[in-house]
Design a protein around this motif. Sequence first.
Motif, PDB file in Angstrom:
ATOM      1  N   UNK A 299      16.378  33.630 -15.213  1.00 16.13           N
ATOM      2  CA  UNK A 299      16.168  34.646 -14.015  1.00 16.13           C
ATOM      3  C   UNK A 299      16.569  33.313 -12.948  1.00 16.13           C
ATOM      4  N   UNK A 300      16.071  32.085 -13.012  1.00 15.84           N
ATOM      5  CA  UNK A 300      16.330  30.992 -12.004  1.00 15.84           C
ATOM      6  C   UNK A 300      17.773  30.705 -11.961  1.00 15.84           C
TER       7      UNK A 300
ATOM      8  N   UNK B  41       9.162  48.735  -9.138  1.00 15.65           N
ATOM      9  CA  UNK B  41       9.300  49.292  -7.738  1.00 15.65           C
ATOM     10  C   UNK B  41      10.080  48.528  -7.116  1.00 15.65           C
ATOM     11  N   UNK B  42       9.941  47.318  -7.184  1.00 19.55           N
ATOM     12  CA  UNK B  42      10.979  46.284  -6.305  1.00 19.55           C
ATOM     13  C   UNK B  42      12.158  46.139  -6.491  1.00 19.55           C
ATOM     14  N   UNK B  43      12.545  46.313  -8.026  1.00 14.49           N
ATOM     15  CA  UNK B  43      13.832  46.336  -8.661  1.00 14.49           C
ATOM     16  C   UNK B  43      14.556  47.440  -8.278  1.00 14.49           C
ATOM     17  N   UNK B  44      14.068  48.326  -8.195  1.00 12.88           N
ATOM     18  CA  UNK B  44      14.710  49.805  -8.089  1.00 12.88           C
ATOM     19  C   UNK B  44      14.654  50.086  -6.500  1.00 12.88           C
ATOM     20  N   UNK B  45      14.037  49.616  -5.829  1.00 15.72           N
ATOM     21  CA  UNK B  45      14.399  49.681  -4.230  1.00 15.72           C
ATOM     22  C   UNK B  45      15.372  48.604  -3.875  1.00 15.72           C
TER      23      UNK B  45
ATOM     24  N   UNK C 152       7.401  40.289   0.487  1.00 12.45           N
ATOM     25  CA  UNK C 152       8.024  41.074  -0.653  1.00 12.45           C
ATOM     26  C   UNK C 152       8.523  42.452   0.039  1.00 12.45           C
ATOM     27  N   UNK C 153       7.472  43.208   0.907  1.00 14.63           N
ATOM     28  CA  UNK C 153       8.179  44.312   1.697  1.00 14.63           C
ATOM     29  C   UNK C 153       9.335  44.053   2.433  1.00 14.63           C
TER      30      UNK C 153
ATOM     31  N   UNK D 140      12.799  31.818  -1.735  1.00 15.57           N
ATOM     32  CA  UNK D 140      11.383  31.686  -2.649  1.00 15.57           C
ATOM     33  C   UNK D 140      10.926  33.142  -3.071  1.00 15.57           C
ATOM     34  N   UNK D 141      10.960  34.008  -2.152  1.00 12.55           N
ATOM     35  CA  UNK D 141      10.470  35.392  -2.604  1.00 12.55           C
ATOM     36  C   UNK D 141      11.306  35.812  -3.868  1.00 12.55           C
ATOM     37  N   UNK D 142      12.502  35.572  -3.478  1.00 18.80           N
ATOM     38  CA  UNK D 142      13.397  36.376  -4.733  1.00 18.80           C
ATOM     39  C   UNK D 142      12.805  35.495  -6.207  1.00 18.80           C
TER      40      UNK D 142
END
Length: 268
Positions: free
Chosen positions: A73-74, A29-33, A153-154, A172-174
């Motif tokens: 990823x980092x 969900x987070x990736x597509x948005x 996240x939102x 940090x959230x990323x």
Amino acid sequence: MIDPFRFEFFVNGVLVATLAGALCGLTGVFITLRGMSYLGHGLSHSVFGGFAAASLVQVDYYLAAGVWGVASALVINRVARSRGIGSDAAIGVVTTASFALGVALLTVFGSRGPSFDAALFGSIVGVRTLDVVVVAGVLVLAVVAVLTRYRALLFTTFDPEVAAASGIAVGRVDVLLMCVLSLAILATLTIIGVTLVAAALVVPAVVARMLARTFALLLPVAALVGAGTGFVGMNLSYHVDVPSGTTIVLVGAVVFAVVYAGTARYHH
């Protein structure tokens, strides 16, 4: 239909596929948005480098590939931010290099662990109880991360500039999201496979967006769609003798087509 459930490997495979589907749906969900669907595809290829390294040095697959995937990823996050390089370019450079290195290592030294084909396309053969525990653990971790950092996240998903102005540590959230995504890909790799993980991340989220009206509802719907396609796909995989990842993604595609057709009239 219930005969396969007599075999431990099949029961483990169904459990892993169902949990993995929920995990991919939730994180997807987070990736597509964020418009970063390519990230899932890229990181799955990057984790493959860790798979090859684990096979070469004969250490636990989850340990080597997990460290490799999180490190990738980092690095992607750091490169994309430090020099103004676009995230898509950073993903392309880091992940394709990692995948190429993995192929080279397996070609030169051979595989002493899970087979090359199983890593690419997924397989229900050889699914262990440990795999069930790992996927369940990563799913719990993802749920905890979403619940505890829900507002951050939102905000960072829909408007990172406003989030930063509000005092949220966007970087940090990323990093948190990238780490959870890497672990999700790692946990699902042997069931869904490198080449198809991206679809498992994207399809449930896209289906959920067509069904859910709010962000809060989007998350559980995507997880349920992912879990359902994983369960059905794994069962079909056994009966039609097609790799598990392929079958799961095809089931997801059918679900997408049905939902798309069923909701089309509401968007006219």
